[in-house]
Motif scaffolding. Structure first.
Motif, PDB file in Angstrom:
ATOM      1  N   GLY A 272       0.769  -1.231   0.000  1.00  0.00           N
ATOM      2  CA  GLY A 272       0.000   0.000   0.000  1.00  0.00           C
ATOM      3  C   GLY A 272       0.798   1.276   0.000  1.00  0.00           C
ATOM      4  O   GLY A 272       0.216   2.362  -0.067  1.00  0.00           O
ATOM      5  N   ASP A 360      -9.327  -1.973 -11.279  1.00  0.00           N
ATOM      6  CA  ASP A 360      -9.484  -1.036 -10.184  1.00  0.00           C
ATOM      7  C   ASP A 360      -8.831  -1.570  -8.920  1.00  0.00           C
ATOM      8  O   ASP A 360      -9.012  -2.741  -8.570  1.00  0.00           O
ATOM      9  N   ARG A 361      -8.116  -0.725  -8.213  1.00  0.00           N
ATOM     10  CA  ARG A 361      -7.514  -1.129  -6.946  1.00  0.00           C
ATOM     11  C   ARG A 361      -8.566  -1.343  -5.861  1.00  0.00           C
ATOM     12  O   ARG A 361      -8.285  -1.973  -4.835  1.00  0.00           O
ATOM     13  N   PHE A 362      -9.753  -0.825  -6.074  1.00  0.00           N
ATOM     14  CA  PHE A 362     -10.823  -0.984  -5.092  1.00  0.00           C
ATOM     15  C   PHE A 362     -11.840  -2.051  -5.519  1.00  0.00           C
ATOM     16  O   PHE A 362     -12.979  -2.058  -5.047  1.00  0.00           O
ATOM     17  N   ASP A 363     -11.427  -2.922  -6.412  1.00  0.00           N
ATOM     18  CA  ASP A 363     -12.307  -3.988  -6.900  1.00  0.00           C
ATOM     19  C   ASP A 363     -12.711  -4.890  -5.743  1.00  0.00           C
ATOM     20  O   ASP A 363     -11.876  -5.413  -5.015  1.00  0.00           O
ATOM     21  N   ARG A 364     -14.010  -5.117  -5.590  1.00  0.00           N
ATOM     22  CA  ARG A 364     -14.530  -5.966  -4.523  1.00  0.00           C
ATOM     23  C   ARG A 364     -15.284  -7.176  -5.083  1.00  0.00           C
ATOM     24  O   ARG A 364     -16.113  -7.779  -4.409  1.00  0.00           O
ATOM     25  N   TRP A 411      -5.830 -11.558  -6.968  1.00  0.00           N
ATOM     26  CA  TRP A 411      -6.535 -10.287  -7.055  1.00  0.00           C
ATOM     27  C   TRP A 411      -7.534 -10.323  -8.206  1.00  0.00           C
ATOM     28  O   TRP A 411      -7.175 -10.806  -9.274  1.00  0.00           O
ATOM     29  N   PRO A 412      -8.759  -9.798  -7.976  1.00  0.00           N
ATOM     30  CA  PRO A 412      -9.318  -9.323  -6.716  1.00  0.00           C
ATOM     31  C   PRO A 412      -9.306 -10.412  -5.638  1.00  0.00           C
ATOM     32  O   PRO A 412      -9.465 -11.588  -5.953  1.00  0.00           O
ATOM     33  N   PRO A 418      -8.434  -5.719   1.203  1.00  0.00           N
ATOM     34  CA  PRO A 418      -8.125  -4.543   0.368  1.00  0.00           C
ATOM     35  C   PRO A 418      -6.744  -4.645  -0.250  1.00  0.00           C
ATOM     36  O   PRO A 418      -5.879  -5.404   0.198  1.00  0.00           O
ATOM     37  N   TRP A 419      -6.529  -3.819  -1.249  1.00  0.00           N
ATOM     38  CA  TRP A 419      -5.261  -3.848  -1.990  1.00  0.00           C
ATOM     39  C   TRP A 419      -4.083  -3.435  -1.122  1.00  0.00           C
ATOM     40  O   TRP A 419      -2.950  -3.865  -1.366  1.00  0.00           O
ATOM     41  N   GLU A 420      -4.325  -2.630  -0.081  1.00  0.00           N
ATOM     42  CA  GLU A 420      -3.218  -2.184   0.756  1.00  0.00           C
ATOM     43  C   GLU A 420      -2.557  -3.333   1.516  1.00  0.00           C
ATOM     44  O   GLU A 420      -1.448  -3.181   2.026  1.00  0.00           O
ATOM     45  N   GLU A 427       0.110  -0.262 -10.579  1.00  0.00           N
ATOM     46  CA  GLU A 427      -0.948   0.390 -11.345  1.00  0.00           C
ATOM     47  C   GLU A 427      -0.356   0.922 -12.646  1.00  0.00           C
ATOM     48  O   GLU A 427       0.637   1.636 -12.638  1.00  0.00           O
TER      49      GLU A 427
END
Length: 464
Positions: A272, A360-364, A411-412, A418-420, A427
């Motif tokens: 992160g 996306d780094r916030f991909d859920r 990933w995801p 989370p990615w952190e 990226e």
């Protein structure tokens, strides 16, 4: 007096029922799906019979273009189907014997435009064939399980004697974004590169690269420059038309025939924390490697891609994190390719470290996506970006402009982490797409509601 323009749905149903147009026919007994010949005009076996249905609609639609360009007829016909809610279910335009498309008839209640997201997988396959990228076969779910960080049998080849000890240490490790800033201390060399944008001709070993601003470099290469401020605030139809015209002009500058042009902004994170960032001007793409002696980017003479090294872990306060990060980097081998082929950005891993990706780094989504080692894999399609812009004009979200990679970990994340919490993430921003996205968001969807712009974007999608 001219005859009134007929409604598309009853007109098209009558034409399909008549059977007078070759290849225009129902494909199921329920008469809910039908085929339309869709042969590219540049094919050697194309003829006037392939465009009869498109010409017929041009003649009765009152557009005044019945004696114009057949590609315009096809584009207008396709736009009319889209507006009325017809859905593309099969795209066989590259079939050598019978190029055609199959559409689903809209519900009676359907009155708005509908995107053809259901044909996404087939579109990807078409792009592979068109631009020399082999078709990827499905290989099931042969992925690694258990601990995400440590390379197990299917992540790396071979084991180490202290495998179980490291596994247990990792399970006891508390990794979170609140620890990130204090957990990594860059080396002096990395401190010089951190937050620095490097652009210009590839550096040879021993040469010094001097950072310059993105705007100046973009102007020299012919790529569109980033606006100095957002385009928002324009009011009125005339202003909107100007914004739409400027947007279309910028889109055209990102195209070079069948190829699209972009630079790449590469940002590397260790758990992160951003540890390096640079801008690569090479429009062919990049290959991510681990070569600590490499400064900046150097063009690989064989592939034409720019080699970009991930930084050394340096002095990490958490030695276990540093050891695991170092092991993943050392197994990176020949690296991870992210290149451009025609209107496609593809990816392929060449080393032992598995790589995963999303937009996306916030991909859920919790659905891990692995990069293939067997063959290049399409990741970003220019026509999908254009389709996303059209969807944005209609009120949906703006399309992505970047790729987010995770090395050595899924990933995801299947468990939603989370990615952190990932050891190594990268990226890759496609700067031309970022510029277009910023223009669209800054001006707002209403600023792009231009018939000329939408028709031009749809024509570009046809050519991709």
């Amino acid at each position: 007096m001219s005859n009134p323009k007929p409604l598309l749905i009853p007109w098209l149903r009558a034409k399909i029922d008549s059977g007078i147009y070759p290849g225009v026919a129902w494909t199921n007994q329920e008469r809910t799906e039908f085929s339309i010949p869709w042969k590219h005009g540049l094919r050697t076996d194309s003829s006037d019979f392939d465009i009869l249905i498109f010409k017929a609609w041009a003649e009765v639609s009152g557009s005044g273009r019945a004696h114009g360009d057949p590609s315009v007829w096809k584009r207008n016909f396709r736009s009319a189907l889209r507006v009325k809610g017809f859905k593309l279910v099969e795209d066989n335009k590259n079939d050598s014997a019978n190029p055609h498309k199959v559409f689903h008839w809209p519900d009676e209640s359907s009155s708005g435009a509908s995107s053809s997201a259901g044909s996404q997988d087939q579109d990807d396959i078409d792009v592979l064939e068109d631009y020399g990228l082999p078709i990827q076969e499905s290989h099931g779910a042969a992925h690694f399980d258990g601990c995400l960080y440590l390379p197990e049998e299917s992540m790396f080849s071979g084991h180490t004697a202290n495998h179980d000890i490291l596994q247990q240490c990792l399970k006891d490790l508390s990794i979170g974004p609140e620890e990130g800033t204090a957990g990594f201390e860059p080396t002096p060399e990395q401190q010089q590169l951190q937050n620095q944008v490097v652009i210009g001709p590839p550096a040879l070993p021993g040469q010094q690269q001097h950072p310059v601003t993105f705007g100046g470099a973009a102007g020299e290469t012919g790529l569109p420059e980033q606006p100095a401020r957002p385009m928002g605030g324009a009011v009125g139809g005339a202003c909107n038309e100007q914004l739409a015209a400027r947007f279309l002009d910028t889109v055209n500058k990102t195209r070079d025939g069948d190829h699209f042009r972009t630079q790449f902004r590469i940002t590397v994170y260790y758990r992160g924390v951003k540890v390096s960032e640079q801008l690569v001007e090479n429009e062919a793409g990049v290959r991510l490697v681990y070569r600590p002696e490499l400064v900046g980017s150097v063009v690989d003479p064989e592939s034409g891609l720019s080699l970009v090294s991930l930084p050394s872990p340096g002095a990490m306060l958490d030695q276990i994190q540093g050891n695991l990060t170092q092991r993943i980097l050392e197994k990176l081998g020949a690296g991870l390719e992210v290149g451009v082929s025609g209107p496609v950005v593809y990816g392929q891993r060449l080393g032992e470290t598995k790589a995963f990706w999303s937009f996306d780094r916030f991909d859920r989504s919790t659905q891990a996506q692995e990069i293939s080692k067997l063959q290049p894999q399409p990741l970003f399609l220019f026509k999908n970006f254009l389709r996303g812009i059209l969807d944005f004009i209609e009120g949906r979200e703006c399309p992505p402009c970047s790729l987010f990679f995770c090395l050595g970990e899924k990933w995801p994340d299947p468990s939603g982490k989370p990615w952190e919490k990932k050891l190594i993430t990268v990226e890759v921003v496609l700067t031309s797409m970022e510029l277009l996205k910023n223009m669209a968001v800054g001006g707002g969807a209403s600023s792009l509601q231009s018939v000329e712009l939408q028709m031009s974007l749809e024509e570009m999608m046809e050519l991709c």
